[in-house]
Design an enzyme around this catalytic site. Structure first.
Site, PDB file in Angstrom:
ATOM      1  N   GLY A  68       0.839  -1.220  -0.077  1.00 41.62           N
ATOM      2  CA  GLY A  68       0.147  -0.005   0.057  1.00 41.62           C
ATOM      3  C   GLY A  68       0.971   1.378  -0.042  1.00 41.62           C
ATOM      4  N   CYS A 328       2.242   7.156  17.356  1.00 43.12           N
ATOM      5  CA  CYS A 328       3.393   7.317  18.271  1.00 43.12           C
ATOM      6  C   CYS A 328       4.769   7.556  17.443  1.00 43.12           C
ATOM      7  CB  CYS A 328       3.683   6.023  19.020  1.00 43.12           C
ATOM      8  SG  CYS A 328       3.728   6.348  20.822  1.00 43.12           S
TER       9      CYS A 328
END
Length: 396
Positions: A68, A328
């Site tokens: 992707g 994060c």
């Protein structure tokens, strides 16, 4: 382990494993002219045709990619380069404010290194781009727009965008539209020709295929400068991806209602245990481009007074794998850019969990979450309250 992170990656389907294993035992590169090479080439081309048939495309529109992220980079950068080469004025790149990092970071790279002007298209409180909002953004200087990129369905909250309408708006201004369909393919009725998009990307490991193999569907009328040159196809991965798409597309009409029931039951039981939890994104029940307004397998909730990272760790300790709505970077928790774009404050954006269902999910997974979520939220809130007291004392 109760696995509820299928939106991150889902286990390979048995049929895809069989196809990959069979292709791995064959010798020959698809570019070779001998009989073994011709056999490998036949596997690639038959897979290309199967993928095209499953996604409403022509075989000539199927471009194999490394996944992707590779597909999104190829689409965003390649279309930008081709459009700018044809008309140097075309430097504007419009992306929705809730795009996946594979798209936004590719566009940001173009802005830093290639003179692109990155503009983010606003979304509503559900995370959806409205056609009139895109039209207004395009109308500001349509002759300077290189491309538009809007994801088919959001990977965090599951909201579905009206891609067919958005593509029609983009075409009013002679601008191509790319859509990241990573979460939609194999779950929603994705039809490349019908949706009107000029480019569409997907990856195998989100729909039961292998890691490291994806597809860019690229309209034959659209120029796109390649990122990579030379080389050949990963024959086993291509064969496995074709098998996964065949199975996922065929099973979707049956599987989508099952996932919807599991998702709704989970939301109901979580709210019963934690009444002040907030469901994010479209609440479902609506219709977008003839399909559901929300992905059937994603439930995204915020828990006031909690940190998402703490919730993930505590759920994992109870044998439940889910994910946080916060990204994060280098160990520093940051609020979800998706929730922030939807208007959520930092506290809400940080204290979220995403539960995502897939082909191995059962009612037992929902029951496991229902048993765990109350005590987990209570403990996370207690930890957050204690940390707040320590910070206040330290600040005196």
């Amino acid at each position: 382990m109760t696995y509820l992170d299928h939106a991150a990656t889902t286990p390979m389907l048995p049929g895809a494993v069989v196809a990959m294993r069979a292709a791995m035992t064959c010798t020959g590169a698809a570019s070779s002219r001998h009989s073994a090479g011709r056999a490998a080439s036949r596997v690639v081309e038959e897979s290309r045709s199967a993928i095209a048939a499953g996604l409403g495309a022509r075989p000539s529109e199927v471009v194999f990619t490394g996944g992707g992220t590779a597909g999104a980079n190829q689409a965003v950068k390649g279309i930008f380069w081709a459009r700018r080469a044809a008309d140097p004025r075309r430097t504007r790149v419009l992306v929705s404010a809730t795009e996946h990092h594979a798209v936004t970071e590719a566009a940001e790279w173009l802005a830093r290194h290639q003179g692109a002007e990155l503009e983010r298209v606003a979304v509503d409180t559900c995370g959806r781009v409205y056609p009139e909002v895109l039209r207004a953004a395009l109308a500001a200087a349509p002759h300077r727009v290189a491309l538009v990129s809007v994801m088919w369905a959001n990977n965090e909250v599951g909201t579905v965008n009206p891609i067919r309408e958005l593509a029609a708006v983009a075409h009013e201004f002679d601008v191509p539209l790319h859509t990241d369909a990573v979460q939609a393919a194999g779950v929603l009725p994705v039809d490349f020709a019908r949706c009107g998009a000029d480019a569409l990307t997907l990856t195998g490991h989100k729909l039961g295929g292998p890691h490291g193999q994806g597809v860019l569907l690229l309209s034959r009328e659209l120029a796109c400068v390649p990122l990579l040159h030379g080389g050949g196809e990963n024959v086993p991965a291509v064969a496995a991806l074709a098998a996964a798409i065949r199975h996922a597309v065929a099973a979707a009409p049956r599987r989508a209602p099952e996932l919807t029931r599991l998702r709704d039951e989970l939301v109901g039981r979580v709210l019963a245990e934690v009444p002040d939890a907030v469901v994010n994104g479209d609440r479902g029940g609506g219709c977008v481009d003839g399909g559901p307004s929300r992905l059937p397998g994603i439930a995204h909730l915020s828990f006031p007074g909690c940190e998402g990272d703490s919730l993930v760790v505590l759920m994992d300790a109870r044998g439940i794998a889910c994910s946080t709505g916060s990204a994060c970077t280098a160990g520093v928790p940051r609020p979800s850019h998706v929730l922030r774009a939807m208007g959520a404050c930092d506290a809400v954006a940080r204290g979220s969990l995403r539960f995502s269902f897939g082909h191995t999910s059962t009612a037992a997974d929902v029951a496991a979450v229902a048993r765990a979520i109350g005590p987990v939220v209570q403990r996370a809130r207690s930890a957050g309250h204690a940390a707040g007291i320590r910070r206040a004392v330290a600040a005196r």
